[in-house]
Motif scaffolding. Structure first.
Motif, PDB file in Angstrom:
ATOM      1  N   LEU A  32       0.731  -1.286  -0.123  1.00  0.00           N
ATOM      2  CA  LEU A  32      -0.050  -0.094  -0.023  1.00  0.00           C
ATOM      3  C   LEU A  32       0.957   1.038   0.010  1.00  0.00           C
ATOM      4  CD1 LEU A  32      -2.697   1.310   0.330  1.00  0.00           C
ATOM      5  CD2 LEU A  32      -2.628   1.269   2.827  1.00  0.00           C
ATOM      6  N   TYR A  33       1.791   1.333   0.885  1.00  0.00           N
ATOM      7  CA  TYR A  33       2.750   2.349   0.981  1.00  0.00           C
ATOM      8  C   TYR A  33       3.496   2.602  -0.429  1.00  0.00           C
ATOM      9  CZ  TYR A  33       1.861   2.554   5.745  1.00  0.00           C
ATOM     10  OH  TYR A  33       1.242   2.623   7.018  1.00  0.00           O
ATOM     11  N   PHE A  34       3.885   1.460  -1.074  1.00  0.00           N
ATOM     12  CA  PHE A  34       4.690   1.544  -2.230  1.00  0.00           C
ATOM     13  C   PHE A  34       3.856   2.158  -3.289  1.00  0.00           C
ATOM     14  CE2 PHE A  34       5.870  -0.277  -6.331  1.00  0.00           C
ATOM     15  CZ  PHE A  34       7.117  -0.015  -6.417  1.00  0.00           C
ATOM     16  N   SER A  35       2.583   1.714  -3.296  1.00  0.00           N
ATOM     17  CA  SER A  35       1.610   2.116  -4.385  1.00  0.00           C
ATOM     18  C   SER A  35       1.403   3.518  -4.249  1.00  0.00           C
ATOM     19  CB  SER A  35       0.079   1.439  -4.224  1.00  0.00           C
ATOM     20  OG  SER A  35       0.657  -0.041  -4.420  1.00  0.00           O
ATOM     21  N   ILE A  36       1.141   4.018  -3.024  1.00  0.00           N
ATOM     22  CA  ILE A  36       0.926   5.697  -2.896  1.00  0.00           C
ATOM     23  C   ILE A  36       2.164   6.257  -3.245  1.00  0.00           C
ATOM     24  CG2 ILE A  36       0.801   7.385  -0.917  1.00  0.00           C
ATOM     25  CD1 ILE A  36      -1.162   5.158   0.490  1.00  0.00           C
ATOM     26  N   ILE A  37       3.357   5.870  -2.885  1.00  0.00           N
ATOM     27  CA  ILE A  37       4.699   6.702  -3.232  1.00  0.00           C
ATOM     28  C   ILE A  37       4.772   6.536  -4.735  1.00  0.00           C
ATOM     29  CG2 ILE A  37       7.016   6.461  -3.154  1.00  0.00           C
ATOM     30  CD1 ILE A  37       6.763   5.771  -0.072  1.00  0.00           C
ATOM     31  N   LEU A  38       4.496   5.474  -5.173  1.00  0.00           N
ATOM     32  CA  LEU A  38       4.532   5.451  -6.683  1.00  0.00           C
ATOM     33  C   LEU A  38       3.479   6.450  -7.498  1.00  0.00           C
ATOM     34  CD1 LEU A  38       5.853   3.929  -9.124  1.00  0.00           C
ATOM     35  CD2 LEU A  38       4.102   2.234  -9.124  1.00  0.00           C
ATOM     36  N   GLY A  39       2.320   6.233  -6.855  1.00  0.00           N
ATOM     37  CA  GLY A  39       1.209   7.303  -7.551  1.00  0.00           C
ATOM     38  C   GLY A  39       1.656   8.943  -7.275  1.00  0.00           C
ATOM     39  N   LEU A  40       2.262   9.137  -6.196  1.00  0.00           N
ATOM     40  CA  LEU A  40       2.562  10.534  -6.009  1.00  0.00           C
ATOM     41  C   LEU A  40       3.567  10.848  -6.851  1.00  0.00           C
ATOM     42  CD1 LEU A  40       2.443  10.719  -2.247  1.00  0.00           C
ATOM     43  CD2 LEU A  40       0.781  11.787  -3.854  1.00  0.00           C
ATOM     44  N   THR A  41       4.631  10.003  -6.873  1.00  0.00           N
ATOM     45  CA  THR A  41       5.723  10.083  -7.867  1.00  0.00           C
ATOM     46  C   THR A  41       5.361  10.335  -9.210  1.00  0.00           C
ATOM     47  OG1 THR A  41       7.094   8.809  -6.398  1.00  0.00           O
ATOM     48  CG2 THR A  41       7.848   9.234  -8.541  1.00  0.00           C
ATOM     49  N   LEU A  42       4.316   9.613  -9.777  1.00  0.00           N
ATOM     50  CA  LEU A  42       3.967   9.654 -11.145  1.00  0.00           C
ATOM     51  C   LEU A  42       3.243  11.060 -11.240  1.00  0.00           C
ATOM     52  CD1 LEU A  42       3.435   8.302 -13.816  1.00  0.00           C
ATOM     53  CD2 LEU A  42       1.572   7.424 -12.813  1.00  0.00           C
ATOM     54  N   PHE A  43       2.468  11.345 -10.333  1.00  0.00           N
ATOM     55  CA  PHE A  43       1.819  12.547 -10.168  1.00  0.00           C
ATOM     56  C   PHE A  43       2.372  13.779 -10.311  1.00  0.00           C
ATOM     57  CE2 PHE A  43      -0.111  16.268  -7.899  1.00  0.00           C
ATOM     58  CZ  PHE A  43      -1.175  16.661  -8.746  1.00  0.00           C
ATOM     59  N   PHE A  44       3.714  13.891  -9.446  1.00  0.00           N
ATOM     60  CA  PHE A  44       4.602  14.779  -9.397  1.00  0.00           C
ATOM     61  C   PHE A  44       5.432  15.099 -10.721  1.00  0.00           C
ATOM     62  CE2 PHE A  44       3.720  14.896  -4.851  1.00  0.00           C
ATOM     63  CZ  PHE A  44       3.102  16.232  -4.796  1.00  0.00           C
ATOM     64  N   SER A  45       5.818  13.981 -11.182  1.00  0.00           N
ATOM     65  CA  SER A  45       6.558  13.740 -12.542  1.00  0.00           C
ATOM     66  C   SER A  45       5.766  14.437 -13.515  1.00  0.00           C
ATOM     67  CB  SER A  45       6.968  12.539 -12.703  1.00  0.00           C
ATOM     68  OG  SER A  45       7.601  11.924 -11.560  1.00  0.00           O
ATOM     69  N   LEU A  46       4.612  14.146 -13.897  1.00  0.00           N
ATOM     70  CA  LEU A  46       3.729  14.541 -14.794  1.00  0.00           C
ATOM     71  C   LEU A  46       3.431  16.058 -14.540  1.00  0.00           C
ATOM     72  CD1 LEU A  46       1.268  11.642 -15.211  1.00  0.00           C
ATOM     73  CD2 LEU A  46       2.804  12.338 -16.622  1.00  0.00           C
ATOM     74  N   SER A  47       3.267  16.445 -13.503  1.00  0.00           N
ATOM     75  CA  SER A  47       3.165  17.898 -13.032  1.00  0.00           C
ATOM     76  C   SER A  47       4.192  18.584 -13.457  1.00  0.00           C
ATOM     77  CB  SER A  47       2.717  18.102 -11.705  1.00  0.00           C
ATOM     78  OG  SER A  47       1.504  17.473 -11.272  1.00  0.00           O
ATOM     79  N   TYR A  48       5.335  18.141 -13.108  1.00  0.00           N
ATOM     80  CA  TYR A  48       6.733  18.870 -13.590  1.00  0.00           C
ATOM     81  C   TYR A  48       6.811  19.093 -15.195  1.00  0.00           C
ATOM     82  CZ  TYR A  48      11.606  19.736 -14.222  1.00  0.00           C
ATOM     83  OH  TYR A  48      12.793  20.281 -14.579  1.00  0.00           O
TER      84      TYR A  48
END
Length: 118
Positions: A32-48
């Motif tokens: 669950l933590y890995f999925s959340i961190i992966l999702g946040l990383t993807l979100f911030f990467s796309l935002s950047y």
């Protein structure tokens, strides 16, 4: 022997049904933590990436606007020069004499008017 087989068959069905109803844990909280961190990383990467593209697009528009401003400044200088040339008193006098057949007034043609309010 047939009684033993029939007695064990319903219990096997019950144990399978119970096994199907019990939710299986798929890795615990770590996944669950890995999925959340992966999702946040993807979100911030796309935002950047989106922000960088917006910055590039705005820089391009700014460059176009600066170029357009320079063109307008140049046109303004040309028009001011043309206006000054058209308003030149020597040019106007030449047009009045040649094209309009005008001449300076004779001394008797000049009339000075008095201001009636005084």
């Amino acid at each position: 022997m047939s009684t033993a087989i029939t007695a064990s068959a319903p219990s096997a069905r019950i144990s399978r049904a119970v096994r199907r109803q019990v939710p299986r844990s798929r890795g615990g909280p770590g996944v669950l933590y890995f999925s959340i961190i992966l999702g946040l990383t993807l979100f911030f990467s796309l935002s950047y990436v989106w922000l960088r593209m917006q910055r590039i697009e705005l820089a391009y528009k700014l460059s176009q606007n600066r170029q357009h401003e320079q063109e307008l400044d140049e046109e303004n200088r040309r028009l001011l020069y043309s206006l000054a040339r058209l308003k030149d008193p020597n040019r106007l006098e030449e047009i009045a004499r040649k094209d309009l057949a005008m001449r300076p007034p004779l001394p008797g043609q000049i009339v000075i008017l008095e201001d009636p309010a005084k």
